[in-house]
Write a protein that holds these residues in place. Sequence first.
Motif, PDB file in Angstrom:
ATOM      1  N   ILE A 457      59.243  38.199  31.139  1.00 38.84           N
ATOM      2  CA  ILE A 457      59.440  38.092  32.590  1.00 38.84           C
ATOM      3  C   ILE A 457      58.101  37.937  33.303  1.00 38.84           C
ATOM      4  O   ILE A 457      57.951  37.091  34.199  1.00 38.84           O
ATOM      5  N   ILE A 458      57.125  38.727  32.910  1.00 42.13           N
ATOM      6  CA  ILE A 458      55.797  38.655  33.534  1.00 42.13           C
ATOM      7  C   ILE A 458      55.179  37.273  33.295  1.00 42.13           C
ATOM      8  O   ILE A 458      54.565  36.690  34.190  1.00 42.13           O
ATOM      9  N   ARG A 459      55.368  36.773  32.094  1.00 41.18           N
ATOM     10  CA  ARG A 459      54.831  35.437  31.786  1.00 41.18           C
ATOM     11  C   ARG A 459      55.475  34.374  32.655  1.00 41.18           C
ATOM     12  O   ARG A 459      54.809  33.460  33.152  1.00 41.18           O
ATOM     13  N   TYR A 460      56.783  34.472  32.843  1.00 47.85           N
ATOM     14  CA  TYR A 460      57.481  33.480  33.656  1.00 47.85           C
ATOM     15  C   TYR A 460      57.003  33.522  35.112  1.00 47.85           C
ATOM     16  O   TYR A 460      56.837  32.472  35.752  1.00 47.85           O
ATOM     17  N   ILE A 461      56.793  34.724  35.615  1.00 45.99           N
ATOM     18  CA  ILE A 461      56.293  34.858  36.993  1.00 45.99           C
ATOM     19  C   ILE A 461      54.908  34.228  37.105  1.00 45.99           C
ATOM     20  O   ILE A 461      54.617  33.485  38.054  1.00 45.99           O
ATOM     21  N   ALA A 462      54.049  34.523  36.127  1.00 41.85           N
ATOM     22  CA  ALA A 462      52.695  33.962  36.130  1.00 41.85           C
ATOM     23  C   ALA A 462      52.744  32.444  36.032  1.00 41.85           C
ATOM     24  O   ALA A 462      51.995  31.729  36.715  1.00 41.85           O
ATOM     25  N   ALA A 463      53.629  31.916  35.197  1.00 43.05           N
ATOM     26  CA  ALA A 463      53.763  30.468  35.042  1.00 43.05           C
ATOM     27  C   ALA A 463      54.236  29.830  36.347  1.00 43.05           C
ATOM     28  O   ALA A 463      53.750  28.760  36.748  1.00 43.05           O
ATOM     29  N   PHE A 464      55.167  30.474  37.030  1.00 46.60           N
ATOM     30  CA  PHE A 464      55.674  29.963  38.306  1.00 46.60           C
ATOM     31  C   PHE A 464      54.561  29.918  39.351  1.00 46.60           C
ATOM     32  O   PHE A 464      54.426  28.925  40.096  1.00 46.60           O
ATOM     33  N   VAL A 465      53.775  30.974  39.414  1.00 45.69           N
ATOM     34  CA  VAL A 465      52.652  31.023  40.360  1.00 45.69           C
ATOM     35  C   VAL A 465      51.666  29.894  40.065  1.00 45.69           C
ATOM     36  O   VAL A 465      51.166  29.221  40.990  1.00 45.69           O
ATOM     37  N   LEU A 466      51.389  29.643  38.786  1.00 44.12           N
ATOM     38  CA  LEU A 466      50.474  28.569  38.406  1.00 44.12           C
ATOM     39  C   LEU A 466      51.007  27.208  38.841  1.00 44.12           C
ATOM     40  O   LEU A 466      50.243  26.348  39.296  1.00 44.12           O
ATOM     41  N   MET A 467      52.303  27.012  38.721  1.00 42.60           N
ATOM     42  CA  MET A 467      52.901  25.748  39.149  1.00 42.60           C
ATOM     43  C   MET A 467      52.748  25.555  40.651  1.00 42.60           C
ATOM     44  O   MET A 467      52.434  24.446  41.113  1.00 42.60           O
ATOM     45  N   ILE A 468      52.960  26.604  41.419  1.00 43.47           N
ATOM     46  CA  ILE A 468      52.809  26.522  42.874  1.00 43.47           C
ATOM     47  C   ILE A 468      51.361  26.221  43.250  1.00 43.47           C
ATOM     48  O   ILE A 468      51.075  25.350  44.093  1.00 43.47           O
ATOM     49  N   VAL A 469      50.438  26.925  42.614  1.00 42.09           N
ATOM     50  CA  VAL A 469      49.014  26.711  42.887  1.00 42.09           C
ATOM     51  C   VAL A 469      48.619  25.280  42.544  1.00 42.09           C
ATOM     52  O   VAL A 469      47.890  24.619  43.292  1.00 42.09           O
ATOM     53  N   SER A 470      49.096  24.783  41.410  1.00 43.87           N
ATOM     54  CA  SER A 470      48.781  23.407  40.989  1.00 43.87           C
ATOM     55  C   SER A 470      49.271  22.399  42.014  1.00 43.87           C
ATOM     56  O   SER A 470      48.582  21.423  42.340  1.00 43.87           O
ATOM     57  N   PHE A 471      50.478  22.634  42.555  1.00 49.45           N
ATOM     58  CA  PHE A 471      51.047  21.715  43.541  1.00 49.45           C
ATOM     59  C   PHE A 471      50.185  21.663  44.796  1.00 49.45           C
ATOM     60  O   PHE A 471      49.866  20.579  45.301  1.00 49.45           O
ATOM     61  N   PHE A 472      49.772  22.817  45.297  1.00 46.24           N
ATOM     62  CA  PHE A 472      48.959  22.851  46.514  1.00 46.24           C
ATOM     63  C   PHE A 472      47.564  22.255  46.278  1.00 46.24           C
ATOM     64  O   PHE A 472      47.009  21.592  47.149  1.00 46.24           O
ATOM     65  N   LEU A 473      47.020  22.469  45.088  1.00 44.69           N
ATOM     66  CA  LEU A 473      45.719  21.870  44.762  1.00 44.69           C
ATOM     67  C   LEU A 473      45.827  20.353  44.697  1.00 44.69           C
ATOM     68  O   LEU A 473      44.932  19.629  45.133  1.00 44.69           O
ATOM     69  N   TYR A 474      46.941  19.866  44.147  1.00 42.65           N
ATOM     70  CA  TYR A 474      47.159  18.431  44.077  1.00 42.65           C
ATOM     71  C   TYR A 474      47.256  17.828  45.476  1.00 42.65           C
ATOM     72  O   TYR A 474      46.657  16.786  45.766  1.00 42.65           O
ATOM     73  N   LYS A 475      47.988  18.493  46.342  1.00 44.82           N
ATOM     74  CA  LYS A 475      48.120  18.008  47.716  1.00 44.82           C
ATOM     75  C   LYS A 475      46.755  18.005  48.415  1.00 44.82           C
ATOM     76  O   LYS A 475      46.419  17.071  49.137  1.00 44.82           O
ATOM     77  N   LYS A 476      45.949  19.033  48.161  1.00 37.68           N
ATOM     78  CA  LYS A 476      44.631  19.113  48.758  1.00 37.68           C
ATOM     79  C   LYS A 476      43.724  18.018  48.250  1.00 37.68           C
ATOM     80  O   LYS A 476      42.922  17.452  49.000  1.00 37.68           O
TER      81      LYS A 476
END
Length: 481
Positions: A457-476
Amino acid sequence: MAKHIKKHFWNKRPSEGMKSAVAYTFASLFSKGLAFVTVPIFTRIMSTSEMGTVNLYNSWQSILTVVATLSLTYGGYMVALKEYEHERDRYESSVLTLTTFTSIVFFAVYSVAPNFWSRILGLDKSLLLLMLVGFLLLPATEFWLARQRYEYKYKAATLVTIGSAIVASALSTVAVLYMRGSGKAAEGRLFANYAVLYAVALVLWVYIMVRGRKFISMRYWKFSLALSVPLIANQFATQILNNSGRVMIGWFVDNSAVGIYGTLSSVSTISAIVWSAINSSFVPFLYRNINDSEGKKRVRSLASILLLIYAAVCVLMTFLAPEVVKIIATDEYMAAIYIMPPISAAIFQNAISNMYANVLLYHKKSSYIMIASICGAVLNIVLNAVLIPLFGYQAAAYSMLTAFVFLSYVQMRVSKKLHFTITGTKETVYDDKAIIGIQWLVIVLSAIAIPLYHFTIIRYIAAFVLMIVSFFLYKKSKISV
């Protein structure tokens, strides 16, 4: 960045060039994707030892091809196509004759002591003969594809690349199923796969020779060798960095360990496809802005953001490693899942090296890239020789990580120093402190992933956060450029 790249290509290249680039990119991704898709099939119908034989064969072929072809199929060939614009047919047949001669020399060296080479390389003599045939024929395919790409003739090349990949994969699967349980499934897979590739190469070999009808030309040979020979050491060192772990595991452990290590490391390198796309788009932007004061600021900002995006991809692959391995392999491979974090981190270090190598290439200082690669390869070999006998095949992953961290620092320092000397300024191309911070962030997060393999569960949460961060970095990254 996408806006600038699009503008650059559409304004300066013909539409056929764009079509060619898209077609070749698609063909390459399709071939690599097909190879990855077939991994779950082969890991379930082949033993780890048989998988090891395949990995060992491919590793040795990658390493020895550089020497056997004198690096003539690399970048220098493109330069020659421009130099001999009206003599391309004759040039092509001439250099193919040269690679044919070198393959014959390799065969002669092998023939003197076949048992010795079989023992050193850890491969059956039949497989070594298969490899030697490849040294003879495969350069024809490389030359033909390079020329097709250079002349924007993408239709036939795309068809050949995709068609041969599909047929080779299908035939390899059938061969393994037929020979399953015989102890010769690895040989069956390799012979079936390369039978297709060699058949295509043989047709192209004859086609090039008949069309060119120029077999020996010292003028062509001298020009080509002057360009290619300096690349041999660099390409050889690069192959050592990428493949020495598998080879030395075969020496110090066994082929079963090679199969496990090679399969999992190939999964980790999937992210390299992402970096290839990022880097190929970034290089034109870098070269257009490297000498402009305002442009340099944008380069520094974009480079850091792109590395952060790629860092997120690499770390995401690490965090999701258990699920990926369950899909592509069997339980035998799960015990070795802990090698994926250091391998993934090592691949990211290579991206940093590429960033700084781009600057060295811009200043036409490729010899420094070669020296750095050789130093990294030597370090990798030494670490493998010491650590694998002591700690087992898993140590190869950490040797690889150490070597690539070393390589990235050497490239960073040399690139910065040469850029200062050539430009007469103290203004760096990249934000070195930020890049070092990202570098160690990846290493730390990759290390954190190891204990988290027990907490889904902790890994999945961390993976989800990484996906969100990646998306915002891409937009930036799109906005900032």
